[in-house]
Structure formats: C-alpha cells, structure tokens
Design a protein around this motif. Sequence first.
Motif, PDB file in Angstrom:
ATOM      1  N   ASP A 107     -40.773  42.060-126.194  1.00  0.00           N
ATOM      2  CA  ASP A 107     -40.031  41.252-125.391  1.00  0.00           C
ATOM      3  C   ASP A 107     -38.637  41.055-126.180  1.00  0.00           C
ATOM      4  O   ASP A 107     -38.698  40.847-127.096  1.00  0.00           O
ATOM      5  CB  ASP A 107     -40.414  39.819-125.400  1.00  0.00           C
ATOM      6  N   PHE A 108     -37.583  41.088-125.355  1.00  0.00           N
ATOM      7  CA  PHE A 108     -36.151  41.281-126.059  1.00  0.00           C
ATOM      8  C   PHE A 108     -35.833  39.972-126.404  1.00  0.00           C
ATOM      9  O   PHE A 108     -35.335  39.838-127.470  1.00  0.00           O
ATOM     10  CB  PHE A 108     -35.131  41.548-124.763  1.00  0.00           C
ATOM     11  N   THR A 109     -36.553  38.758-125.894  1.00  0.00           N
ATOM     12  CA  THR A 109     -36.148  37.720-126.588  1.00  0.00           C
ATOM     13  C   THR A 109     -36.792  37.366-127.966  1.00  0.00           C
ATOM     14  O   THR A 109     -36.389  36.774-128.590  1.00  0.00           O
ATOM     15  CB  THR A 109     -36.830  36.344-125.689  1.00  0.00           C
ATOM     16  N   ALA A 110     -37.700  38.218-128.237  1.00  0.00           N
ATOM     17  CA  ALA A 110     -38.419  38.070-129.417  1.00  0.00           C
ATOM     18  C   ALA A 110     -37.687  38.788-130.487  1.00  0.00           C
ATOM     19  O   ALA A 110     -37.298  38.379-131.893  1.00  0.00           O
ATOM     20  CB  ALA A 110     -39.592  39.112-129.432  1.00  0.00           C
ATOM     21  N   LEU A 111     -36.616  39.755-130.115  1.00  0.00           N
ATOM     22  CA  LEU A 111     -35.571  40.231-131.017  1.00  0.00           C
ATOM     23  C   LEU A 111     -34.601  39.222-131.272  1.00  0.00           C
ATOM     24  O   LEU A 111     -34.191  39.101-132.459  1.00  0.00           O
ATOM     25  CB  LEU A 111     -34.955  41.531-130.334  1.00  0.00           C
ATOM     26  N   CYS A 112     -34.334  38.602-130.252  1.00  0.00           N
ATOM     27  CA  CYS A 112     -33.003  37.499-130.370  1.00  0.00           C
ATOM     28  C   CYS A 112     -33.711  36.549-131.168  1.00  0.00           C
ATOM     29  O   CYS A 112     -32.867  35.477-131.604  1.00  0.00           O
ATOM     30  CB  CYS A 112     -32.632  37.142-128.925  1.00  0.00           C
ATOM     31  N   HIS A 113     -34.869  36.106-131.030  1.00  0.00           N
ATOM     32  CA  HIS A 113     -35.598  35.043-131.928  1.00  0.00           C
ATOM     33  C   HIS A 113     -35.312  35.349-133.529  1.00  0.00           C
ATOM     34  O   HIS A 113     -34.862  34.338-134.173  1.00  0.00           O
ATOM     35  CB  HIS A 113     -36.834  35.116-131.759  1.00  0.00           C
ATOM     36  N   HIS A 114     -35.173  36.695-133.666  1.00  0.00           N
ATOM     37  CA  HIS A 114     -35.142  36.966-135.314  1.00  0.00           C
ATOM     38  C   HIS A 114     -33.427  37.144-135.545  1.00  0.00           C
ATOM     39  O   HIS A 114     -33.020  36.915-136.644  1.00  0.00           O
ATOM     40  CB  HIS A 114     -35.938  38.074-135.648  1.00  0.00           C
ATOM     41  N   PHE A 115     -32.873  37.601-134.728  1.00  0.00           N
ATOM     42  CA  PHE A 115     -31.304  37.803-134.793  1.00  0.00           C
ATOM     43  C   PHE A 115     -30.590  37.457-133.298  1.00  0.00           C
ATOM     44  O   PHE A 115     -30.636  38.337-132.546  1.00  0.00           O
ATOM     45  CB  PHE A 115     -31.196  39.265-135.225  1.00  0.00           C
ATOM     46  N   GLU A 116     -30.240  36.399-133.523  1.00  0.00           N
ATOM     47  CA  GLU A 116     -29.593  35.688-132.218  1.00  0.00           C
ATOM     48  C   GLU A 116     -28.363  36.350-131.862  1.00  0.00           C
ATOM     49  O   GLU A 116     -27.953  36.577-130.805  1.00  0.00           O
ATOM     50  CB  GLU A 116     -29.014  34.308-132.475  1.00  0.00           C
ATOM     51  N   GLY A 117     -27.787  37.298-132.879  1.00  0.00           N
ATOM     52  CA  GLY A 117     -26.523  37.988-132.247  1.00  0.00           C
ATOM     53  C   GLY A 117     -26.817  39.294-131.606  1.00  0.00           C
ATOM     54  O   GLY A 117     -25.772  39.559-130.991  1.00  0.00           O
ATOM     55  N   LEU A 118     -27.913  39.493-131.453  1.00  0.00           N
ATOM     56  CA  LEU A 118     -28.391  40.763-130.489  1.00  0.00           C
ATOM     57  C   LEU A 118     -28.497  40.224-128.991  1.00  0.00           C
ATOM     58  O   LEU A 118     -28.708  41.249-128.073  1.00  0.00           O
ATOM     59  CB  LEU A 118     -29.981  41.241-130.783  1.00  0.00           C
ATOM     60  N   GLU A 119     -28.396  38.850-128.801  1.00  0.00           N
ATOM     61  CA  GLU A 119     -28.455  38.613-127.219  1.00  0.00           C
ATOM     62  C   GLU A 119     -27.435  39.161-126.466  1.00  0.00           C
ATOM     63  O   GLU A 119     -27.585  39.313-125.345  1.00  0.00           O
ATOM     64  CB  GLU A 119     -27.974  36.900-127.110  1.00  0.00           C
ATOM     65  N   GLN A 120     -26.122  39.707-126.723  1.00  0.00           N
ATOM     66  CA  GLN A 120     -25.257  40.036-126.100  1.00  0.00           C
ATOM     67  C   GLN A 120     -25.360  41.568-125.751  1.00  0.00           C
ATOM     68  O   GLN A 120     -24.753  42.022-124.948  1.00  0.00           O
ATOM     69  CB  GLN A 120     -23.951  39.937-126.779  1.00  0.00           C
ATOM     70  N   TYR A 121     -26.452  42.165-126.389  1.00  0.00           N
ATOM     71  CA  TYR A 121     -26.629  43.571-126.290  1.00  0.00           C
ATOM     72  C   TYR A 121     -27.849  44.026-125.425  1.00  0.00           C
ATOM     73  O   TYR A 121     -28.253  45.083-125.556  1.00  0.00           O
ATOM     74  CB  TYR A 121     -26.915  44.083-127.764  1.00  0.00           C
ATOM     75  N   GLY A 122     -28.311  43.307-124.536  1.00  0.00           N
ATOM     76  CA  GLY A 122     -29.515  43.799-123.797  1.00  0.00           C
ATOM     77  C   GLY A 122     -29.388  44.740-122.906  1.00  0.00           C
ATOM     78  O   GLY A 122     -30.236  45.545-122.602  1.00  0.00           O
ATOM     79  N   ARG A 123     -28.013  44.987-122.138  1.00  0.00           N
ATOM     80  CA  ARG A 123     -27.934  45.916-121.184  1.00  0.00           C
ATOM     81  C   ARG A 123     -26.976  46.902-121.974  1.00  0.00           C
ATOM     82  O   ARG A 123     -26.552  47.871-121.322  1.00  0.00           O
ATOM     83  CB  ARG A 123     -27.002  45.400-120.112  1.00  0.00           C
ATOM     84  N   THR A 124     -26.682  46.673-123.377  1.00  0.00           N
ATOM     85  CA  THR A 124     -26.092  47.913-124.030  1.00  0.00           C
ATOM     86  C   THR A 124     -26.849  49.175-124.385  1.00  0.00           C
ATOM     87  O   THR A 124     -28.103  48.915-124.659  1.00  0.00           O
ATOM     88  CB  THR A 124     -25.438  47.122-125.510  1.00  0.00           C
ATOM     89  N   ARG A 125     -26.266  50.349-124.422  1.00  0.00           N
ATOM     90  CA  ARG A 125     -26.998  51.412-124.776  1.00  0.00           C
ATOM     91  C   ARG A 125     -26.945  51.655-125.949  1.00  0.00           C
ATOM     92  O   ARG A 125     -25.982  51.415-126.743  1.00  0.00           O
ATOM     93  CB  ARG A 125     -26.323  52.921-124.229  1.00  0.00           C
ATOM     94  N   ILE A 126     -28.150  52.319-126.647  1.00  0.00           N
ATOM     95  CA  ILE A 126     -28.291  52.497-127.871  1.00  0.00           C
ATOM     96  C   ILE A 126     -27.036  53.181-128.534  1.00  0.00           C
ATOM     97  O   ILE A 126     -26.798  52.791-129.542  1.00  0.00           O
ATOM     98  CB  ILE A 126     -29.639  53.124-128.365  1.00  0.00           C
ATOM     99  N   GLY A 127     -26.515  54.146-128.114  1.00  0.00           N
ATOM    100  CA  GLY A 127     -25.351  54.858-128.677  1.00  0.00           C
ATOM    101  C   GLY A 127     -24.156  54.070-128.851  1.00  0.00           C
ATOM    102  O   GLY A 127     -23.107  54.314-129.476  1.00  0.00           O
ATOM    103  N   ASP A 128     -24.115  52.987-128.032  1.00  0.00           N
ATOM    104  CA  ASP A 128     -22.929  52.275-128.115  1.00  0.00           C
ATOM    105  C   ASP A 128     -22.976  51.113-129.160  1.00  0.00           C
ATOM    106  O   ASP A 128     -22.049  50.387-129.513  1.00  0.00           O
ATOM    107  CB  ASP A 128     -22.634  51.566-126.825  1.00  0.00           C
ATOM    108  N   LEU A 129     -24.091  50.914-129.691  1.00  0.00           N
ATOM    109  CA  LEU A 129     -24.136  49.920-131.033  1.00  0.00           C
ATOM    110  C   LEU A 129     -23.541  50.503-132.272  1.00  0.00           C
ATOM    111  O   LEU A 129     -23.661  51.600-132.531  1.00  0.00           O
ATOM    112  CB  LEU A 129     -25.753  49.685-130.866  1.00  0.00           C
TER     113      LEU A 129
END
Length: 222
Positions: A107-129
Amino acid sequence: MDEISSRILEADSMWLEYEGQKILQNIYIKLQTGHVTGLLGRNGTGKSSLMQMIFGTLRGQSQSVRVDGDYFSHPYQHRGLISYLPQQPFLPAGLRVSDACRLYDVDFTALCHHFEGLEQYGRTRIGDLSTGNRRLVATLLVLLMPVAFTLLDEPFAALSPINVEQMGKAISEQKARKGILVSDHFYEEVLNLADETYLIVPVGRSVLLKNVHLELEQFGYI
C-alpha cells in the motif's frame, strides 16, 4: 499484514567458486521470523552472492535452502515466501511509484507511514526521483512486501543520515512480521538492529558471533 507464526529458514552447504577460486564454502546461516539477522564481511567475501543464492537466482556448486524443514530450490518462485533487495537499481524508470506499489503488493500509504516526504511522489515516475528517493522507494517496497523473509543488501546506501535512522526503525517494526537479513557497510547500524550477526571470514566460511565487537576485532573486520 498480521503477525505470522514463527518460521525458520536455514541455508547450508552454500558453496560458490568462479574459475577455481573459492568465494563461499561451508556457509550456514539461519533466519527466523521475529528476528533481524546481520551479515557482515569485507568487500569481496561473497555477501551479495550468498543473498542471491538464498533467494534462488544464483546457483553455486552446492546449496541447500530449507524453510521449516522443506527444501526450496528457487525460493523466489514461491509467492509470499521471500523478497530481496539487490545493490543495483531494479525498478523500471518509467514506472510510477503508485504502480510499483501495486506490483509489489504494498500500500502506498504504508511507504508514507514510514517516510511522510514520499506522499508527493505517488504519481512520479521512478526515473524522475532523486537517487536517494529511488533507493528509498525500492528498499521500502522490498521490506514491506507480504513475505515471510526479506533479504536486504545495502539498505542504507544513498540515504541521508536521518533517513538511515528512519529506515532502521522501519526494519525493526517489520521484524514482528518476518525474518530479515541485513548486510551493509554501515556495520554499526546493522549491529544495532541485529538479534544475531554472522561474519563471513576468509576463505568464505560463516561465523555466528557471540562476543560481537571482540570477535570483529579478532577477525580483522574492525
């Protein structure tokens, strides 16, 4: 995922050599749910190769991986059994973070539970991180997968000091659900997390450390 009943993975008779040069021999290592197991060794001692052999993507001269006494020739082929974080990037650059989560059953929210800063990257492509965030997402996907055992090769690589600390907390939290093997050059972080620690020593044999810092000195690791 709820807490699971205790399970044990044992890898033994792990033997690997290239062109007559022994990399691993007489290796035994045990993982169990509810534990973080550390794996240390100098560069070139075969830590990454051992993880790949346990995962099942590398075949050595001999190897045996058993889970609860049952033999598995290719553990990665069995759903819900094992996940593995390699050192090299493995997520397709064009894949969006949210889609990667679905592929890994996380679950994407599980990533954000550990690192809140990831919330903005849900629609971001891996290569753009950024490099750090690519590694962060990849590590979390492997760590949070609903499996019994997780192998982490350099989970702290490319992470900032504050993210290293937070990743350590995430690993500690996940051990209630699975058995975790961690190898990293940040050996103090590994030791802080580990319930037990193995050291690969020349030539390619494993030692379960009892007096950790003393033995690391005796074997010339520190």
